[in-house]
Design a protein around this motif. Structure first.
Motif, PDB file in Angstrom:
ATOM      1  N   UNK A  62     -34.348  17.185 -16.347  1.00  0.00           N
ATOM      2  CA  UNK A  62     -35.544  16.566 -16.928  1.00  0.00           C
ATOM      3  C   UNK A  62     -36.257  17.534 -17.881  1.00  0.00           C
ATOM      4  N   UNK A  63     -35.968  18.832 -17.734  1.00  0.00           N
ATOM      5  CA  UNK A  63     -36.637  19.826 -18.593  1.00  0.00           C
ATOM      6  C   UNK A  63     -36.309  19.619 -20.072  1.00  0.00           C
ATOM      7  N   UNK A  64     -35.286  18.811 -20.361  1.00  0.00           N
ATOM      8  CA  UNK A  64     -34.956  18.523 -21.761  1.00  0.00           C
ATOM      9  C   UNK A  64     -36.000  17.630 -22.423  1.00  0.00           C
ATOM     10  N   UNK A  65     -36.872  17.011 -21.626  1.00  0.00           N
ATOM     11  CA  UNK A  65     -37.899  16.118 -22.176  1.00  0.00           C
ATOM     12  C   UNK A  65     -38.963  16.928 -22.911  1.00  0.00           C
ATOM     13  N   UNK A  66     -39.597  16.328 -23.922  1.00  0.00           N
ATOM     14  CA  UNK A  66     -40.606  17.097 -24.682  1.00  0.00           C
ATOM     15  C   UNK A  66     -41.885  17.366 -23.899  1.00  0.00           C
ATOM     16  N   UNK A  67     -42.279  16.432 -23.021  1.00  0.00           N
ATOM     17  CA  UNK A  67     -43.532  16.623 -22.291  1.00  0.00           C
ATOM     18  C   UNK A  67     -43.238  16.579 -20.801  1.00  0.00           C
ATOM     19  N   UNK A  68     -43.300  17.740 -20.189  1.00  0.00           N
ATOM     20  CA  UNK A  68     -42.866  17.890 -18.801  1.00  0.00           C
ATOM     21  C   UNK A  68     -43.998  18.501 -17.992  1.00  0.00           C
ATOM     22  N   UNK A  69     -44.110  18.048 -16.739  1.00  0.00           N
ATOM     23  CA  UNK A  69     -45.085  18.675 -15.830  1.00  0.00           C
ATOM     24  C   UNK A  69     -44.320  19.236 -14.636  1.00  0.00           C
ATOM     25  N   UNK A  70     -44.432  20.538 -14.445  1.00  0.00           N
ATOM     26  CA  UNK A  70     -43.829  21.172 -13.276  1.00  0.00           C
ATOM     27  C   UNK A  70     -44.606  22.472 -13.006  1.00  0.00           C
ATOM     28  N   UNK A  71     -44.069  23.347 -12.175  1.00  0.00           N
ATOM     29  CA  UNK A  71     -44.827  24.546 -11.800  1.00  0.00           C
ATOM     30  C   UNK A  71     -43.877  25.724 -11.588  1.00  0.00           C
TER      31      UNK A  71
END
Lengths: 312, 192
Positions: A125-134
């Protein structure tokens, strides 16, 4: 565990807790949520931890919760001497509690912060332009509740989380803990994997609206400014976005000022990595990133006016 | 009955489930059609005794690079094929297939069954963009969720908190009972 609007993620968290290596007689789980009774029954009461008598849940009326209120309800209804917090979008490693407990025995009385990383199972999913993680390597300045352990006595002494804080209540608690002389010690082996969620641009802008309340946190804890670039900007992205914006606006009258946008452009082009394809992707994503960062800075400017302290 | 499975013909285990169900339904006097994806795209082909409608899609590589749960590009042609086919009911075998079937239901008002051919697993429920959303939609918006295998039943319960009945593909009677139950409200709407 405070939970809101993520019943499936909560279920996955419970599955991860079910696999903990720490003997079951040593711990239990309290979930405070605002789900309807049918969802609570389906997700919580039909789970192995419930059957084993390890899981309890506290339901509150929908829309009346906040992370601070729900966590306070949770730890106050628990009986253990040590209270570990994690979030409903996290997946602790099987030895998480065992490692936290071992660290607590080595440093009695300390607050313990574990490591948090983007879930390797969701790396695509990190390939997406807008990502939320920590991504947190302990000990960080913010002591987030996705992976932290407090002695119950300390929580009682501090009065728990500040329920007036809409966001940053975990940072606030850790700063108050530090203020009374409590150490925050690292427990890097206690690992929690954080969800990687992709959002559309409008979606991530909506998600980030709440961050304007960070100004409240900075007003309450001026010492937090030591962690901020130039003691004003929340992070380096905000700093360079603001500088670039000033350069673009000023460049309309005095062209050399356009050079102020160069650091932002360079930083933005390297966001994905050094390879040609990565740079091309970063270039395509730059307008969306710029809108997102400008919106965040504008939100914090609004928060600064509201709480009468400057944070951008 | 439309059996929607994008990977039909790949030779994997899910293929067998679709073939078994199609064979059992045919033997019970129904008219199943497999709706699948194929880059060539041709209709009216028959594999064994099962009619197969192949829906064209675009190359998926750009979406794959951007982290999406592929395939996705065949969804519009799949919905069109379902509408054109005049089916009473669609049974989808993956979340992507369920997305097409649910879009079809919004047009024609016929029921959709979600029967995952592969058991949900933690490393496959949120590993790509849209994966979780498609899964939530498949489970939440289908008219019924069933498990074709015991592994699928256990996976649905563990990862999606869904208690789905086990309906083995060869059990045409059980499927027929479910179909009739789901079609009853649709038929009532049609009469009124």
């Amino acid at each position: 565990v405070a939970s809101h609007a993520r019943p499936l993620r909560l279920r996955w968290l419970l599955n991860a807790l079910e696999e903990q290596t720490l003997p079951r007689e040593s711990w239990n789980v309290v979930v405070v949520h605002d789900y309807d009774p049918a969802t609570a029954k389906r997700v919580l009461e039909r789970h192995g931890l419930w059957d084993a008598g390890i899981l309890r849940h506290v339901g509150i009326a929908p829309g009346t919760g906040s992370p601070a209120r729900q966590r306070n309800l949770g730890w106050r209804s628990a009986e253990a001497e040590l209270v570990a917090f994690t979030d409903d979008d996290c997946r602790p490693e099987p030895d998480w509690l065992e490692r936290l407990l071992a660290a607590a025995r080595r440093a009695p009385g300390d607050v313990l912060q574990g490591a948090t990383r983007p879930d390797p199972l969701e790396a695509g999913v990190l390939a997406a332009p807008h990502v939320r993680t920590m991504l947190i390597e302990p000990v960080g300045p913010f002591a987030q509740t996705c992976n932290i352990l407090y002695p119950r006595g300390l929580l009682e002494r501090l009065g728990g989380f500040d329920e007036r804080a809409v966001t940053g209540e975990d940072v606030d608690l850790s700063l108050r803990a530090r203020a009374v002389g409590t150490r925050i010690s690292p427990a890097p082996q206690a690992i929690v994997n954080h969800a990687v969620e992709s959002h559309t641009l409008p979606g991530i802008l909506r998600q980030n609206l709440k961050w304007h309340h960070l100004a409240y946190l900075v007003k309450r804890h001026p010492e937090l400014r030591q962690e901020l670039p130039l003691r004003v900007f929340w992070d380096r992205d905000h700093l360079w976005t603001t500088v670039a914006l000033a350069g673009i606006l000023g460049g309309r009258r005095y062209r050399p000022l356009l050079a102020l946008a160069v650091p932002y452009a360079v930083r933005s082009s390297r966001r994905r990595g050094p390879a040609r394809r990565e740079r091309a992707v970063a270039l395509v994503e730059t307008p969306g990133q710029a809108i997102r960062q400008l919106a965040e800075v504008a939100g914090l400017a609004y928060g600064s006016a509201r709480y009468r302290t400057l944070v951008l | 009955v439309a059996l929607v499975h994008h990977a039909f013909g790949s030779g994997a285990e899910p293929d067998r489930l679709v073939r078994d169900l199609a064979g059992a339904l045919r033997a019970a006097g129904h008219h199943p059609t497999v709706v699948t994806k194929h880059r060539v795209g041709s209709s009216g082909v028959t594999e064994g005794r099962v009619p197969v409608v192949r829906c064209r899609g675009l190359p998926e590589a750009p979406l794959l690079r951007r982290g999406f749960a592929v395939p996705l590009t065949h969804l519009p042609t799949t919905v069109a094929a379902l509408v054109k086919g005049g089916y009473d009911l669609a049974q989808a075998f993956s979340p992507t297939d369920a997305a097409a079937a649910i879009a079809w239901r919004e047009i024609v008002g016929r029921p959709v069954i979600f029967a995952p051919a592969e058991p949900p697993r933690r490393d496959r429920v949120a590993d790509r963009r849209l994966r979780l959303r498609l899964l939530e939609r498949a489970v939440g918006d289908s008219d019924a969720a069933i498990a074709p295998t015991e592994e699928c039943r256990a996976g649905l319960l563990r990862w999606l908190a869904v208690e789905a009945p086990l309906l083995e593909p060869a059990d045409a009677d059980a499927h027929e009972r479910l179909y009739r139950e789901l079609l009853r409200p649709a038929a009532a709407r049609g009469q009124s």
